[in-house]
Every structure is written in C-alpha cells, then in structure tokens.
Motif scaffolding. Structure first.
Motif, PDB file in Angstrom:
ATOM      1  N   ASP A  33       0.818  -1.209   0.000  1.00  0.00           N
ATOM      2  CA  ASP A  33       0.000   0.000   0.000  1.00  0.00           C
ATOM      3  C   ASP A  33       0.852   1.260   0.000  1.00  0.00           C
ATOM      4  O   ASP A  33       0.425   2.299  -0.480  1.00  0.00           O
ATOM      5  N   ILE A  69       1.886   5.808  -2.996  1.00  0.00           N
ATOM      6  CA  ILE A  69       0.739   5.359  -2.221  1.00  0.00           C
ATOM      7  C   ILE A  69      -0.205   4.617  -3.168  1.00  0.00           C
ATOM      8  O   ILE A  69      -0.688   5.185  -4.148  1.00  0.00           O
ATOM      9  N   ASN A  70      -0.427   3.347  -2.873  1.00  0.00           N
ATOM     10  CA  ASN A  70      -1.338   2.533  -3.667  1.00  0.00           C
ATOM     11  C   ASN A  70      -2.716   2.435  -3.028  1.00  0.00           C
ATOM     12  O   ASN A  70      -3.700   2.185  -3.716  1.00  0.00           O
ATOM     13  N   ALA A  71      -2.786   2.606  -1.707  1.00  0.00           N
ATOM     14  CA  ALA A  71      -4.063   2.540  -0.989  1.00  0.00           C
ATOM     15  C   ALA A  71      -3.882   3.132   0.401  1.00  0.00           C
ATOM     16  O   ALA A  71      -2.786   3.138   0.955  1.00  0.00           O
ATOM     17  N   ASN A  91      -4.615  10.652  -1.302  1.00  0.00           N
ATOM     18  CA  ASN A  91      -4.645  10.306  -2.724  1.00  0.00           C
ATOM     19  C   ASN A  91      -3.614   9.220  -3.038  1.00  0.00           C
ATOM     20  O   ASN A  91      -2.689   8.998  -2.279  1.00  0.00           O
ATOM     21  N   THR A  92      -3.805   8.551  -4.162  1.00  0.00           N
ATOM     22  CA  THR A  92      -2.859   7.530  -4.588  1.00  0.00           C
ATOM     23  C   THR A  92      -1.935   8.103  -5.647  1.00  0.00           C
ATOM     24  O   THR A  92      -2.220   9.128  -6.255  1.00  0.00           O
TER      25      THR A  92
END
Length: 110
Positions: A33, A69-71, A91-92
């Motif tokens: 994540d 950031i993926n999640a 935000n991703t």
C-alpha cells in the motif's frame, strides 16, 4: 463426448487453506500500500514497504524524498512517534515529500 458432470462427480475434493504472512499476501495482491524512496518521483533506493500500522523509521530516518501510495491514508511526521510537523495524504500515486524531504522520522496509516 465426455459428460463432465458425471466425470467430475467421481472425485472427492478436499481444499487445503494455508495462512499467508503479510509479505506473501502483499505479493499475491499486487504489491504494498505504501513504498518509500530516497529519491524524487519514486526513484532511488526503496527504504521501506508497508501495508498497515505505524513505523518509527530506523535506517530510513531522514532519508525519504518520495512515496508511492497505492491505498490508504498516510501521515508522515518529522519527529518520532507521529508528532511535530506532518503531512497527510489520502490520494494515490507517487508523491514528493517537499516539506519533509529527508526529514521524515515516522509514518502512520490512519
């Protein structure tokens, strides 16, 4: 032609379930994540990979320049234990930590 319904009814199937550790689960799901880097725009050395929780940085202390950031929602602080100046991201994508460049000491997912 093979009658699959009759053919497969002959088999007794037992499924085995194995609990995965966090790293194996992250690999199967397609990654972490949060990934932190020592260079801008997600370049340079990967200093850490996270999926949950909190981290007081050791080797990566005061070295992070960007994150991917993926999640999740993440807080980056310039003091240990999530205090001092901080930035929060919901935000991703790949983000440069301009105000905390090489100053981040702790990370928290919230």
């Amino acid at each position: 032609m093979l009658n699959t319904k009759e053919y497969f009814n002959q088999f007794d199937v037992t499924f085995a379930v194995e609990e995965l550790d966090n790293e194996a689960a992250a690999t199967i799901q397609g990654g972490y994540d949060l990934i932190v880097y020592d260079g801008y725009n997600g370049t340079g050395e990967v200093l850490g990979e996270f999926n949950f929780g909190k981290a007081v940085l050791g080797a990566g202390n005061n070295r992070i320049s960007s994150v991917k950031i993926n999640a999740g929602r993440w807080k980056f602080s310039d003091w240990y234990y999530y205090s001092g100046q901080f930035e929060e991201f919901t935000n991703t994508g790949t983000i440069n930590l301009d105000s905390l460049d090489n100053r981040t000491s702790s990370i928290q997912r919230f």
